[in-house]
Design a protein around this motif. Sequence first.
Motif, short mmCIF file in Angstrom:
data_model
loop_
_atom_site.label_atom_id
_atom_site.label_comp_id
_atom_site.label_asym_id
_atom_site.label_seq_id
_atom_site.Cartn_x
_atom_site.Cartn_y
_atom_site.Cartn_z
N LEU A 1 -53.91 72.28 -19.01
CA LEU A 1 -53.80 72.08 -17.57
C LEU A 1 -55.02 71.40 -16.98
CD1 LEU A 1 -52.19 75.49 -16.48
CD2 LEU A 1 -51.05 73.36 -17.13
N ARG A 2 -56.07 71.21 -17.74
CA ARG A 2 -57.28 70.64 -17.18
C ARG A 2 -57.15 69.16 -16.88
NH1 ARG A 2 -61.45 72.32 -21.72
NH2 ARG A 2 -59.68 71.49 -22.92
N ASP A 3 -56.37 68.45 -17.63
CA ASP A 3 -56.23 67.02 -17.41
C ASP A 3 -54.77 66.61 -17.19
OD1 ASP A 3 -55.34 67.59 -19.88
OD2 ASP A 3 -56.54 66.10 -20.96
N GLY A 4 -53.98 67.50 -16.68
CA GLY A 4 -52.57 67.19 -16.44
C GLY A 4 -52.38 66.31 -15.20
N THR A 5 -51.79 65.12 -15.41
CA THR A 5 -51.48 64.22 -14.29
C THR A 5 -50.10 64.53 -13.72
OG1 THR A 5 -50.56 62.57 -15.80
CG2 THR A 5 -52.92 62.40 -15.30
N ALA A 6 -49.82 63.98 -12.54
CA ALA A 6 -48.54 64.26 -11.89
C ALA A 6 -47.35 63.86 -12.74
CB ALA A 6 -48.50 63.56 -10.52
N PRO A 7 -47.31 62.65 -13.33
CA PRO A 7 -46.15 62.31 -14.19
C PRO A 7 -45.99 63.25 -15.37
CG PRO A 7 -47.38 60.33 -13.59
CD PRO A 7 -48.21 61.49 -13.15
N VAL A 8 -47.13 63.66 -15.97
CA VAL A 8 -47.05 64.57 -17.11
C VAL A 8 -46.52 65.93 -16.69
CG1 VAL A 8 -48.42 65.76 -18.86
CG2 VAL A 8 -48.86 63.35 -18.37
N LEU A 9 -47.02 66.45 -15.57
CA LEU A 9 -46.56 67.75 -15.09
C LEU A 9 -45.07 67.72 -14.74
CD1 LEU A 9 -49.59 68.74 -12.80
CD2 LEU A 9 -49.00 69.68 -15.06
N ILE A 10 -44.60 66.63 -14.12
CA ILE A 10 -43.18 66.51 -13.78
C ILE A 10 -42.33 66.44 -15.05
CG2 ILE A 10 -41.46 64.97 -12.76
CD1 ILE A 10 -43.50 64.25 -10.62
N ARG A 11 -42.81 65.66 -16.02
CA ARG A 11 -42.06 65.56 -17.29
C ARG A 11 -41.97 66.92 -17.98
NH1 ARG A 11 -45.38 63.15 -21.95
NH2 ARG A 11 -46.17 65.30 -21.70
#
Length: 460
Positions: free
Chosen positions: A100-110
């Motif tokens: 979760l430290r480097d999670g970007t918005a597209p990655v979190l949505i995916r």
Amino acid sequence: MMNSLSGRFLILTTIFVMLAEVLIFVPSIARFREEYLQNRLERAQIASLALLADDMIDSDLEKELLENAGVFNVVLRRDEVRQLMLASPMPQPIDDTFDLRDGTAPVLIRDALMRILEPDNEVIRVIGAPTREAGLLIEVTMETAPLRASMIDYGIRILVLSAVISIVTAGLLFVAVRAILVKPIRGVVGHMQRYAAAPEDARRIITPNAGVTELREAEEALRSLQTELISALRQKDRLAQLGSAVSKISHDLRNILTSAQLFTDRIEASEDPLVRRMAPKLVNSMTRAVHLCESTLAFGKAEEPSPTLMIFTLDDLVADVLDSERLAVGDHDLSLSENIPPLFSLRADPEQLFRVVSNLVRNARQAIIATGKPGEINVSAYEDADNWWIEISDTGPGLPPKAQEHLFQPFQGGVAKGGTGLGLAIAQELVRGHGGALELDRTGPKGTVFSIRLPKGDDI
């Protein structure tokens, strides 16, 4: 519902709001998953504080701490060393790891969408940063079934709320549209229906009162149309009555002229040279007057008679027109001339063409005489591969703007004071009957030019 403006607006509003909520739902569910995992990390960090306070804790307390945190084990790294703080048996191997430290918005949505679509219960490792800088990282292992269940529950609540918002919004807009648009539109439609039932009743003309600019413009346009239509209908009635009266007069006048025509036959037998020279012109004038009355009777039947086409020379017809007009010129300084090639022949109805040319020359003569100034009228003709052309030009004062706007409209295109404007309207109709066109080429202070185009083709 689908056939009404307000009903379609209600349905479309509901659909659009739901689409907007879907666009909000996807990042919202991703945000919920991130907060859920962060919450598990925080709980695990709090549970690990018990071990920091006491190096040894019994197995029951450790189990209780892990169950409250909702994880299987907790790993904390303070310096460079990773330390297993709390641990319990895992039901299966770790399937995936999420940082979760480097999670970007597209990655979190995916990841959120994949978790919802994955029904199997898995064991995952979650890595994050400890709160209040209590170390370099913290990682936990946990099951995905509770996470997925919470995400579905949250999504259902979001969708229900979205549906309620959509219905309430659409309902409010439905009421607003009915009050602001549909009701005024129905009022306009009602005015149109009542007016259509009695279009000659001026009391049924709409009175613009809409508060919406576009609707008010529509009402004003409708009022203008209704006013013009009432005027046209009244004029139509007057023309019908006038046509009936003219037809009766023409019928009686035709009988009178027929009797007069019999006397002209006796005049032709006179021995007086002047009488013998003028008699043919008188006979031709009487003949044309009879034909005019017969044509007027035909016009009373709502149509001009079809032209009787024949080949003839134009110079004789134009000479008769100019001779007749010279008698009306009197002492005024007005010259009448023609510029027609010798033996210039065309195919047309001579009687109808005489009426057209005579009308144009007479109008030009009246306009010049009204100015009190000298003038000239000329009739010329030429031909090309497809058409015969006749031009009537004068040096008169030109047509006023109002006459140009309604030049070929009965009772509106009159040029001379007291004129009816019927002459040009009838002339245009006669030329159209030949398949040709009568047009105003130019007009101004230096004079006016009308052109008559007659096609050479067989179709008229």
